[in-house]
Design an enzyme around this catalytic site. Structure first.
Site, PDB file in Angstrom:
ATOM      1  N   LYS A 125      44.258  41.726  30.256  1.00  0.00           N
ATOM      2  CA  LYS A 125      42.879  42.215  30.327  1.00  0.00           C
ATOM      3  C   LYS A 125      42.459  43.055  29.124  1.00  0.00           C
ATOM      4  O   LYS A 125      41.269  43.171  28.823  1.00  0.00           O
ATOM      5  CB  LYS A 125      42.710  43.063  31.595  1.00  0.00           C
ATOM      6  CG  LYS A 125      42.845  42.274  32.847  1.00  0.00           C
ATOM      7  CD  LYS A 125      43.653  42.983  33.925  1.00  0.00           C
ATOM      8  CE  LYS A 125      45.131  42.709  33.823  1.00  0.00           C
ATOM      9  NZ  LYS A 125      45.945  43.207  34.921  1.00  0.00           N
ATOM     10  N   VAL A 152      41.426  38.043  35.881  1.00  0.00           N
ATOM     11  CA  VAL A 152      40.677  38.633  37.007  1.00  0.00           C
ATOM     12  C   VAL A 152      41.051  37.882  38.280  1.00  0.00           C
ATOM     13  O   VAL A 152      40.948  36.659  38.326  1.00  0.00           O
ATOM     14  CB  VAL A 152      39.146  38.524  36.790  1.00  0.00           C
ATOM     15  CG1 VAL A 152      38.390  39.129  37.966  1.00  0.00           C
ATOM     16  CG2 VAL A 152      38.727  39.215  35.493  1.00  0.00           C
ATOM     17  N   GLY A 207      56.227  43.207  41.780  1.00  0.00           N
ATOM     18  CA  GLY A 207      55.680  42.618  40.542  1.00  0.00           C
ATOM     19  C   GLY A 207      54.162  42.697  40.455  1.00  0.00           C
ATOM     20  O   GLY A 207      53.558  42.016  39.637  1.00  0.00           O
ATOM     21  N   GLU A 210      51.080  47.106  36.860  1.00  0.00           N
ATOM     22  CA  GLU A 210      51.153  46.977  35.406  1.00  0.00           C
ATOM     23  C   GLU A 210      52.438  47.637  34.902  1.00  0.00           C
ATOM     24  O   GLU A 210      53.002  48.514  35.566  1.00  0.00           O
ATOM     25  CB  GLU A 210      49.950  47.683  34.764  1.00  0.00           C
ATOM     26  CG  GLU A 210      48.619  47.057  35.083  1.00  0.00           C
ATOM     27  CD  GLU A 210      48.518  45.614  34.628  1.00  0.00           C
ATOM     28  OE1 GLU A 210      48.779  45.338  33.458  1.00  0.00           O
ATOM     29  OE2 GLU A 210      48.189  44.744  35.452  1.00  0.00           O
ATOM     30  N   ASP A 221      42.447  49.339  35.357  1.00  0.00           N
ATOM     31  CA  ASP A 221      42.620  47.891  35.516  1.00  0.00           C
ATOM     32  C   ASP A 221      41.387  47.293  36.221  1.00  0.00           C
ATOM     33  O   ASP A 221      40.845  46.273  35.770  1.00  0.00           O
ATOM     34  CB  ASP A 221      43.903  47.618  36.324  1.00  0.00           C
ATOM     35  CG  ASP A 221      44.133  46.138  36.540  1.00  0.00           C
ATOM     36  OD1 ASP A 221      44.610  45.471  35.613  1.00  0.00           O
ATOM     37  OD2 ASP A 221      43.806  45.641  37.643  1.00  0.00           O
ATOM     38  N   LYS A 225      38.561  44.653  34.537  1.00  0.00           N
ATOM     39  CA  LYS A 225      38.151  43.396  35.189  1.00  0.00           C
ATOM     40  C   LYS A 225      36.638  43.375  35.404  1.00  0.00           C
ATOM     41  O   LYS A 225      35.994  42.333  35.262  1.00  0.00           O
ATOM     42  CB  LYS A 225      38.904  43.226  36.506  1.00  0.00           C
ATOM     43  CG  LYS A 225      40.381  42.919  36.291  1.00  0.00           C
ATOM     44  CD  LYS A 225      41.180  43.073  37.559  1.00  0.00           C
ATOM     45  CE  LYS A 225      42.642  42.708  37.350  1.00  0.00           C
ATOM     46  NZ  LYS A 225      43.511  43.169  38.439  1.00  0.00           N
TER      47      LYS A 225
END
Ligand code: NDP
Ligand code: HSE
Length: 337
Positions: A125, A152, A207, A210, A221, A225
């Protein structure tokens, strides 16, 4: 199709695995015969014009080693940029950690790919939130595709929904839960009563977070987006600096209980309705936007269709890799080779 993969973490590895597991179907259904001719991580690069052994890459990465250790094919100390410049390929897949200050190293990877006339797909991003107009112009000038479905919504086709399905309508505003990690944390604090720290640890282990999870929990984040959606779908010219951003670090267990008593849940919501902002707000549990866990939800408010909500997994390796593969199939189709 020859592919250079930069970044072999949760997303890059899942993408390699998906190509390997779906090889037969990709060939028979879409005529796509992918070959990973170069792969990079922080230790260096590995290159083979006939295609690297994906199983070997996965085994090596899972044991904590670098692809630069692959005998005869690895080169320690070489960078992703070196790979893009020196290897012949049609497509670069960029999956390095997001950096929202300089956009690097991804910004250089994207620019180098485009300048060397390679199509490029990214899940990152940072460069898109910082330099979207310049990058799209550079790609158009060089006649290559710059695709970023995965940036996104993880695996959920949020950008495609807005771009393709609402093409004949006018999007007036959007409101969404755009970050899987914070939604997971808020959900687990609410339903299991666990602490913020424990929930964040789980999101990292799964997972979703970030490499620098402050980007998730401080709202950047979601903000990035929102900037991407605004610039791509609402023809705005926003940068992160134009947004008012508040994350979830000061949300307490008692805030969550108070929302519950109102028949609501606390969610980190990004919206453009007049001004652009990210902040934790209460949403009624009966609202279709009020989704749990790693799910994202985006409400499009458009002139003719009214309100529509798209929901799906917003983070996770294979989910995100499937969005990258979707972009790759689009590129394959546009190449007609
Ligand atoms: P990880 O932290 O798991 O992996 C990052 C990878 O990039 C590692 O393999 C790392 O190498 C490599 N890397 C770091 N710096 C460099 C560099 N300078 N040159 C080459 N390789 C480098 O991240 P994720 O896979 O989770 O995320 C990748 C990108 O995808 C991020 O931009 C993220 O925002 C985005 N994304 C992630 C999603 C998710 O669910 N995880 C969902 C949607 C988007 P090494 O292995 O040596 O450490
Ligand atoms: N860290 C991000 C999230 C990954 O949790 O939503 C998907 O972009």
């Amino acid at each position: 199709m020859r592919i250079v993969v930069i970044g072999l973490g949760t997303v890059g590895r899942s993408f390699c695995r998906l190509l390997q597991d779906r090889r037969k179907e990709l060939l028979s259904k879409y005529g796509l015969d992918p070959r990973i001719v170069s792969a990079s991580d922080t230790g260096g690069i590995a290159t083979d014009e006939n295609g690297l052994d994906v199983a070997q890459i996965l085994k090596l990465k899972e044991s904590g080693m670098s692809v630069a250790e692959i005998p005869q094919k690895g080169s320690k100390g070489k960078s992703g940029k070196d790979a893009i410049e020196s290897v012949e390929a049609e497509v670069v897949v960029e999956a390095t950690p997001t950096n929202m200050v300089s956009g690097e190293p991804a910004l250089t990877h994207l620019e180098t790919s485009i300048k060397t006339r390679k199509h490029v797909i990214t899940a990152n991003k940072g460069p898109l939130a910082l330099a979207y107009p310049a990058l799209t112009e550079l790609a158009s000038y060089n006649n290559v595709s710059l695709k970023f479905s995965a940036a996104v919504g993880g695996g959920t086709p949020v950008l495609e929904f807005g771009r393709r399905c609402l093409k004949a309508d006018k999007i007036l505003g959007i409101k969404g839960i755009l970050n899987g990690t914070t939604n997971y944390i808020l959900t687990e604090m609410d339903t299991r009563g666990i602490s913020f720290e424990d929930a964040l640890k789980e999101a990292k282990d799964l997972g979703y977070a970030e490499a620098d999870p402050t980007l998730d929990v401080q709202g950047f984040d979601s903000g990035a987006k929102l900037v991407i959606i605004a610039n791509m779908l609402l023809d705005m010219d926003l940068t992160l600096k134009d947004l008012s951003i508040q994350g979830i670090t000061s949300v307490s267990a008692s805030d969550i209980t108070a929302a519950k008593e109102n028949g609501s849940a606390l969610k980190l919501v990004a919206s453009i309705e007049g001004k652009a902002s990210v902040s934790p707000i209460e949403i009624k549990r009966s609202d279709p936007m009020c989704v749990s866990g790693v799910l994202n939800s985006v409400k499009f408010i458009s002139e003719f269709a009214g309100e529509q909500v798209i929901i799906g997994k917003g983070a996770g390796g294979l989910e995100t890799a499937s969005a990258i593969l979707r972009d790759l199939l689009d590129i394959r189709q546009s190449m007609r080779i």
